[in-house]
Motif scaffolding. Sequence first.
Motif, mmCIF file in Angstrom:
data_model
loop_
_atom_site.group_PDB
_atom_site.id
_atom_site.type_symbol
_atom_site.label_atom_id
_atom_site.label_comp_id
_atom_site.label_asym_id
_atom_site.label_seq_id
_atom_site.Cartn_x
_atom_site.Cartn_y
_atom_site.Cartn_z
ATOM 1 N N MET A 1 -5.910 2.598 11.972
ATOM 2 C CA MET A 1 -6.747 3.319 11.042
ATOM 3 C C MET A 1 -5.879 3.906 9.935
ATOM 4 S SD MET A 1 -9.277 6.430 11.850
ATOM 5 C CE MET A 1 -10.674 6.506 10.800
ATOM 6 N N PHE A 2 -6.350 3.795 8.726
ATOM 7 C CA PHE A 2 -5.618 4.322 7.579
ATOM 8 C C PHE A 2 -6.001 5.777 7.342
ATOM 9 C CE2 PHE A 2 -5.559 -0.228 6.922
ATOM 10 C CZ PHE A 2 -4.234 -0.439 6.585
ATOM 11 N N THR A 3 -4.989 6.627 7.194
ATOM 12 C CA THR A 3 -5.182 8.040 6.895
ATOM 13 C C THR A 3 -4.128 8.457 5.876
ATOM 14 O OG1 THR A 3 -3.700 8.675 8.689
ATOM 15 C CG2 THR A 3 -6.060 8.564 9.216
ATOM 16 N N ARG A 4 -4.334 9.601 5.253
ATOM 17 C CA ARG A 4 -3.334 10.069 4.295
ATOM 18 C C ARG A 4 -1.985 10.139 5.002
ATOM 19 N NH1 ARG A 4 -3.383 11.538 -0.459
ATOM 20 N NH2 ARG A 4 -5.636 11.717 -0.506
ATOM 21 N N PRO A 5 -0.974 9.470 4.441
ATOM 22 C CA PRO A 5 0.326 9.413 5.112
ATOM 23 C C PRO A 5 1.033 10.770 5.158
ATOM 24 C CG PRO A 5 0.201 7.837 3.294
ATOM 25 C CD PRO A 5 -1.016 8.680 3.232
ATOM 26 N N ILE B 1 -9.594 4.068 2.295
ATOM 27 C CA ILE B 1 -8.668 3.450 1.348
ATOM 28 C C ILE B 1 -9.135 2.068 0.911
ATOM 29 C CG2 ILE B 1 -7.090 2.445 3.068
ATOM 30 C CD1 ILE B 1 -5.984 4.164 -0.192
ATOM 31 N N ILE B 2 -9.770 1.329 1.793
ATOM 32 C CA ILE B 2 -10.255 -0.013 1.426
ATOM 33 C C ILE B 2 -11.392 0.093 0.420
ATOM 34 C CG2 ILE B 2 -11.374 -2.097 2.325
ATOM 35 C CD1 ILE B 2 -9.626 -1.728 4.862
ATOM 36 N N GLU B 3 -12.307 1.016 0.642
ATOM 37 C CA GLU B 3 -13.400 1.218 -0.322
ATOM 38 C C GLU B 3 -12.865 1.693 -1.665
ATOM 39 O OE1 GLU B 3 -16.142 3.879 1.611
ATOM 40 O OE2 GLU B 3 -16.710 2.359 3.100
ATOM 41 N N LEU B 4 -11.860 2.542 -1.638
ATOM 42 C CA LEU B 4 -11.239 3.005 -2.881
ATOM 43 C C LEU B 4 -10.624 1.827 -3.632
ATOM 44 C CD1 LEU B 4 -10.138 5.119 -4.881
ATOM 45 C CD2 LEU B 4 -8.130 5.267 -3.407
ATOM 46 N N LEU B 5 -9.899 0.972 -2.943
ATOM 47 C CA LEU B 5 -9.280 -0.192 -3.593
ATOM 48 C C LEU B 5 -10.339 -1.121 -4.185
ATOM 49 C CD1 LEU B 5 -6.446 -0.830 -0.996
ATOM 50 C CD2 LEU B 5 -6.109 -0.190 -3.398
ATOM 51 N N GLU B 6 -11.472 -1.259 -3.526
ATOM 52 C CA GLU B 6 -12.566 -2.082 -4.065
ATOM 53 C C GLU B 6 -13.118 -1.472 -5.352
ATOM 54 O OE1 GLU B 6 -15.089 -2.009 -0.619
ATOM 55 O OE2 GLU B 6 -14.300 -3.937 0.129
ATOM 56 N N ARG C 1 -8.179 -5.485 5.619
ATOM 57 C CA ARG C 1 -9.384 -5.557 6.459
ATOM 58 C C ARG C 1 -9.127 -6.242 7.798
ATOM 59 N NH1 ARG C 1 -12.025 -7.563 1.553
ATOM 60 N NH2 ARG C 1 -13.076 -5.800 0.586
ATOM 61 N N THR C 2 -8.129 -7.101 7.857
ATOM 62 C CA THR C 2 -7.927 -7.914 9.063
ATOM 63 C C THR C 2 -6.735 -7.469 9.906
ATOM 64 O OG1 THR C 2 -6.641 -9.552 7.808
ATOM 65 C CG2 THR C 2 -9.023 -9.938 8.021
ATOM 66 N N ALA D 1 -1.766 -1.463 13.384
ATOM 67 C CA ALA D 1 -0.831 -1.854 12.319
ATOM 68 C C ALA D 1 -0.477 -0.730 11.351
ATOM 69 C CB ALA D 1 -1.369 -3.061 11.557
ATOM 70 N N PRO D 2 -1.413 0.132 10.919
ATOM 71 C CA PRO D 2 -1.027 1.159 9.946
ATOM 72 C C PRO D 2 0.133 2.050 10.385
ATOM 73 C CG PRO D 2 -3.399 0.966 10.007
ATOM 74 C CD PRO D 2 -2.860 0.129 11.149
ATOM 75 N N ALA D 3 0.309 2.230 11.673
ATOM 76 C CA ALA D 3 1.386 3.093 12.174
ATOM 77 C C ALA D 3 2.742 2.396 12.203
ATOM 78 C CB ALA D 3 1.035 3.588 13.578
#
Length: 171
Positions: A1-5, A26-31, A127-128, A133-135
């Motif tokens: 899960m992506f969170t503020r680093p 973050i994915i919605e923001l990039l879109e 997305r995949t 993975a984010p960690a």
Amino acid sequence: MFTRPASDEYIRYQNQYISIVPEGNIIELLERQQDDTVNYFSSLNEQQALYRYAAGKWSLKEVLGHIADTEAIMSYRLLRIARGDRTALPGFEQDDYIEPASFDTLSNEELLERYTSIRRSSLSLLRTLPITAPARRGIVNNHEMSVNALAYVIAGHELHHMNIIRERYNA
């Protein structure tokens, strides 16, 4: 899960990018960011896209090319680290990429096609990724960085340059 680093997930100077990323997915923001950037650059004619706010500064075409190049590099780093590659990855000097790229000789359409294809690739990768993975962390430019932080750097770097465009290019 992506969170503020957290500050230990990235190189200190990248805080200028990460700190301006708004809260949220973050994915919605990039879109949304892709839509905004495409809309802005699509509104420019070829002459407007060559505008520089001062001598020696990048043209708007060069800014877009730089955004795309940087995202390609950051996304590559993200992929390698997400896959568990522990090879130390080098830094890069952004100014060394501008002149050989000859962005001003490309049409807005060509630059936007390149930008959108890189962004689509980054989004597909994000997305995949497995939830763990984010960690994951790796070495970038002699500093430890997380996959999570690299996603935020991609978004924040573009926000940084679009803010400069609004402030200095009178856009």
